[in-house]
Design a protein around this motif. Structure first.
Motif, PDB file in Angstrom:
ATOM      1  N   TYR A   8       1.614 -11.908 -16.632  1.00  0.00           N
ATOM      2  CA  TYR A   8       2.166 -10.126 -16.124  1.00  0.00           C
ATOM      3  C   TYR A   8       1.869  -9.643 -14.602  1.00  0.00           C
ATOM      4  CZ  TYR A   8       0.991  -9.803 -20.948  1.00  0.00           C
ATOM      5  OH  TYR A   8       1.089 -10.209 -22.406  1.00  0.00           O
ATOM      6  N   PHE A   9       1.131  -9.937 -13.957  1.00  0.00           N
ATOM      7  CA  PHE A   9       1.028  -9.225 -12.328  1.00  0.00           C
ATOM      8  C   PHE A   9       1.553 -10.368 -11.990  1.00  0.00           C
ATOM      9  CE2 PHE A   9      -1.253 -10.783  -8.114  1.00  0.00           C
ATOM     10  CZ  PHE A   9      -1.336  -9.235  -7.805  1.00  0.00           C
ATOM     11  N   VAL A  10       1.905 -11.536 -12.250  1.00  0.00           N
ATOM     12  CA  VAL A  10       3.076 -11.986 -11.110  1.00  0.00           C
ATOM     13  C   VAL A  10       4.676 -11.386 -11.030  1.00  0.00           C
ATOM     14  CG1 VAL A  10       4.064 -14.366 -10.533  1.00  0.00           C
ATOM     15  CG2 VAL A  10       1.347 -14.131 -10.528  1.00  0.00           C
ATOM     16  N   ALA A  11       4.237 -11.663 -12.752  1.00  0.00           N
ATOM     17  CA  ALA A  11       5.713 -10.875 -12.924  1.00  0.00           C
ATOM     18  C   ALA A  11       6.258  -9.903 -12.803  1.00  0.00           C
ATOM     19  CB  ALA A  11       6.562 -11.084 -14.708  1.00  0.00           C
ATOM     20  N   LEU A  16       8.830  -5.861  -9.026  1.00  0.00           N
ATOM     21  CA  LEU A  16       8.664  -5.117  -8.966  1.00  0.00           C
ATOM     22  C   LEU A  16       9.275  -3.931  -9.676  1.00  0.00           C
ATOM     23  CD1 LEU A  16       8.833  -5.330  -5.149  1.00  0.00           C
ATOM     24  CD2 LEU A  16       6.844  -5.209  -6.169  1.00  0.00           C
ATOM     25  N   ASN A  17       9.719  -4.333 -11.250  1.00  0.00           N
ATOM     26  CA  ASN A  17      10.095  -2.314 -11.950  1.00  0.00           C
ATOM     27  C   ASN A  17       9.571  -3.485 -12.971  1.00  0.00           C
ATOM     28  OD1 ASN A  17      11.821  -2.385 -14.239  1.00  0.00           O
ATOM     29  ND2 ASN A  17      12.842  -1.331 -12.345  1.00  0.00           N
ATOM     30  N   PHE A  18       8.408  -2.572 -13.568  1.00  0.00           N
ATOM     31  CA  PHE A  18       8.182  -2.369 -14.667  1.00  0.00           C
ATOM     32  C   PHE A  18       8.921  -3.580 -16.259  1.00  0.00           C
ATOM     33  CE2 PHE A  18       4.379  -1.159 -12.883  1.00  0.00           C
ATOM     34  CZ  PHE A  18       3.290  -2.016 -13.926  1.00  0.00           C
ATOM     35  N   GLY A  19       9.757  -2.331 -16.476  1.00  0.00           N
ATOM     36  CA  GLY A  19      11.036  -2.196 -17.368  1.00  0.00           C
ATOM     37  C   GLY A  19      11.296  -3.802 -17.770  1.00  0.00           C
ATOM     38  N   ARG A  20      12.384  -4.311 -15.998  1.00  0.00           N
ATOM     39  CA  ARG A  20      12.754  -5.767 -16.298  1.00  0.00           C
ATOM     40  C   ARG A  20      11.699  -6.596 -16.577  1.00  0.00           C
ATOM     41  NH1 ARG A  20      15.395  -3.619 -11.481  1.00  0.00           N
ATOM     42  NH2 ARG A  20      13.834  -5.158 -10.387  1.00  0.00           N
ATOM     43  N   ARG A  52       7.410   7.247 -10.497  1.00  0.00           N
ATOM     44  CA  ARG A  52       8.735   6.653 -11.597  1.00  0.00           C
ATOM     45  C   ARG A  52      10.251   5.655 -11.060  1.00  0.00           C
ATOM     46  NH1 ARG A  52       9.080  13.413 -14.238  1.00  0.00           N
ATOM     47  NH2 ARG A  52       6.948  12.917 -14.724  1.00  0.00           N
ATOM     48  N   ARG A  53      10.063   6.514  -9.660  1.00  0.00           N
ATOM     49  CA  ARG A  53      11.150   5.443  -9.010  1.00  0.00           C
ATOM     50  C   ARG A  53      10.923   3.966  -8.701  1.00  0.00           C
ATOM     51  NH1 ARG A  53      14.913   9.588  -5.491  1.00  0.00           N
ATOM     52  NH2 ARG A  53      15.136  11.818  -7.429  1.00  0.00           N
ATOM     53  N   ARG A 209      24.186  -5.528   1.859  1.00  0.00           N
ATOM     54  CA  ARG A 209      23.030  -5.665   1.474  1.00  0.00           C
ATOM     55  C   ARG A 209      21.309  -4.723   0.966  1.00  0.00           C
ATOM     56  NH1 ARG A 209      21.267 -10.348   4.578  1.00  0.00           N
ATOM     57  NH2 ARG A 209      22.522 -11.202   5.423  1.00  0.00           N
ATOM     58  N   ILE A 210      20.720  -4.049   0.343  1.00  0.00           N
ATOM     59  CA  ILE A 210      20.180  -4.263  -0.499  1.00  0.00           C
ATOM     60  C   ILE A 210      19.013  -4.071  -0.574  1.00  0.00           C
ATOM     61  CG2 ILE A 210      21.780  -3.154  -1.782  1.00  0.00           C
ATOM     62  CD1 ILE A 210      20.885  -4.950  -4.052  1.00  0.00           C
ATOM     63  N   SER A 211      17.890  -3.239  -0.509  1.00  0.00           N
ATOM     64  CA  SER A 211      15.967  -3.223  -0.538  1.00  0.00           C
ATOM     65  C   SER A 211      15.797  -2.721  -1.936  1.00  0.00           C
ATOM     66  CB  SER A 211      15.644  -2.671   0.848  1.00  0.00           C
ATOM     67  OG  SER A 211      16.008  -1.745   1.026  1.00  0.00           O
ATOM     68  N   ASP A 212      16.306  -2.109  -3.199  1.00  0.00           N
ATOM     69  CA  ASP A 212      15.989  -1.692  -4.339  1.00  0.00           C
ATOM     70  C   ASP A 212      15.874  -2.547  -5.422  1.00  0.00           C
ATOM     71  OD1 ASP A 212      18.863  -2.257  -4.363  1.00  0.00           O
ATOM     72  OD2 ASP A 212      18.848   0.196  -5.533  1.00  0.00           O
TER      73      ASP A 212
END
Length: 303
Positions: A8-11, A16-20, A52-53, A209-212
Motif C-alpha cells: 500500500y505504501f509503495v502504491a 501520490l494520490n490516495f484515491g488513485r 486536501r489538495r 510539462r506538469i507536476s501534479d
C-alpha cells in the motif's frame, strides 16, 4: 507491519494520490488511509505529508521507499522459490493497466497464470521481467529496452488514443492542434513521457510539462478545462468516464496508437512460460500499420 501495508505504501508513493492508489489496489479509500496510518505508527515515522489538495513523500518516506521495494521483491522471490520447490510454480504475469480480456480462457489449458497484484509502470514491469521478479509482463516497451535488458516482445494489443476537450465538438482534430502532457514524476510516468516527447516532436503536438500527476484522473480533467487545445488522453485514462462538460475527439493526421507488448526474457526455456507466450500470440496488427497510423520511432512494432 505486514507485507500488504508495504505494498500500500509503495502504491501511494507512486500515485501520490490516495484515491488513485485505492482504485489501483482495489480497496476502499478510507481503508487505505487507515492502513497507511497504522504502518506509520509501527515504523515510528510519518511517510506522507497530506492535505486536501496534495500528497507528498516526507524525507523519511522517500528514504524508505527503495528499501521497501527491495523487500517486496525479496518476498516475491521467496514465494517464487517455494513454489518451484513444491512443483506447482505458476507463470507470473505483470501488467500496467490493460490485459487481454480473454486471458484466462486462452491460457487455462497450458499453464497456471498468476497475475501479479503489483500494478506498476511499463518500465518497472519490463525491468522486473529482466531481473526475474516476473516471467512475463504486458507493457509498452522501446526497442532499445529490449536489447539492453535482454528481452523479447510480441504485439498483443493496441489503443488508439483520442483527445479530450470542453464544448460540444466531437469531430476529428489534427494531432498538430493538440496538447500532450508530460509529468515531472518520472518514477511513475517515464514510459509515457518518452512516448509523449516523440509524439510532440513528430506530429507538432504541443508538449506541456506538469507536476501534479494530472496525466489521468480529476487533475487531467482540470488541465483540459484550462487548456485552449484538446489534450491527448493517455492509455491509463482510456476507460475513464468523461465528466458531462467534456467530450472525446478522434485524433487524425496521424491516428495515434499506443502498443501493448508481451515481454519475456531471451533464453527463456521453461515450457509453461513459452506456452503462455504462444497462447497469447496475435495474427493481427490492431490498426497500427494503417496508412495514417502513427507509432513513436522507438516502438519495436513500428515499420
Amino acid at each position: 507491519m505486514e507485507l500488504r501495508q508495504l505494498r500500500y505504501f509503495v502504491a501511494v508513493a507512486e500515485e501520490l494520490n490516495f484515491g488513485r492508489a485505492a482504485e489501483r489496489l482495489l480497496i476502499a479509500g478510507p481503508s487505505l488511509s487507515q492502513q497507511i496510518k497504522a504502518l506509520e505508527r509501527d515504523l515510528g515515522v510519518r511517510l506522507f505529508d497530506r492535505d486536501r489538495r496534495s500528497v507528498s513523500l516526507t524525507p523519511a518516506g522517500a528514504a524508505l521507499l527503495p528499501h521497501t521495494r527491495a523487500l517486496l521483491e525479496r518476498a516475491d522471490d521467496l514465494r517464487h522459490r517455494a513454489r518451484r520447490l513444491s512443483g506447482s510454480e505458476p507463470v507470473r504475469l505483470g501488467y500496467v493497466n490493460w490485459l487481454p480480456p480473454d486471458l484466462d480462457a486462452r491460457t487455462a489449458a497450458v499453464a497456471q497464470v498468476h497475475v501479479d497484484a503489483w500494478v506498476a509502470p511499463s518500465h518497472t514491469q519490463a525491468a522486473r521481467v529482466a531481473e526475474g521478479g516476473l516471467d512475463l509482463a504486458v507493457c509498452w516497451v522501446r526497442g532499445d529496452d529490449l536489447a539492453r535488458r535482454g528481452l523479447r516482445a510480441q504485439l498483443i494489443g493496441a489503443d488508439r488514443l483520442y483527445a479530450v476537450v470542453t464544448g460540444q465538438d466531437t469531430g476529428p482534430v489534427p494531432a498538430r492542434d493538440t496538447v500532450v502532457l508530460l509529468d515531472a514524476d518520472t518514477t511513475s510516468w517515464s514510459s509515457w513521457n518518452v512516448y509523449a516527447e516523440e509524439l510532440a516532436h513528430e506530429t507538432g503536438a504541443r508538449a506541456v510539462r506538469i507536476s501534479d500527476g494530472g496525466i489521468t484522473g480529476p487533475a487531467f480533467f482540470d488541465h483540459v478545462r484550462r487548456s485552449r487545445r484538446p489534450i491527448i488522453n493517455s492509455p491509463k485514462g482510456q476507460l475513464a468516464s468523461l465528466p458531462p462538460d467534456l467530450v472525446q475527439r478522434p485524433v487524425v493526421a496521424p491516428e495515434v496508437y499506443w502498443t501493448w507488448s508481451l515481454v519475456w526474457r531471451r533464453g527463456e526455456d521453461r515450457d509453461s512460460v513459452l506456452a503462455v507466450v504462444e497462447a497469447l500470440r496475435e495474427d493481427r496488427d490492431f490498426g497500427i500499420h494503417g496508412p495514417d497510423a502513427w507509432l513513436p520511432p522507438s516502438d519495436p512494432h513500428r515499420r
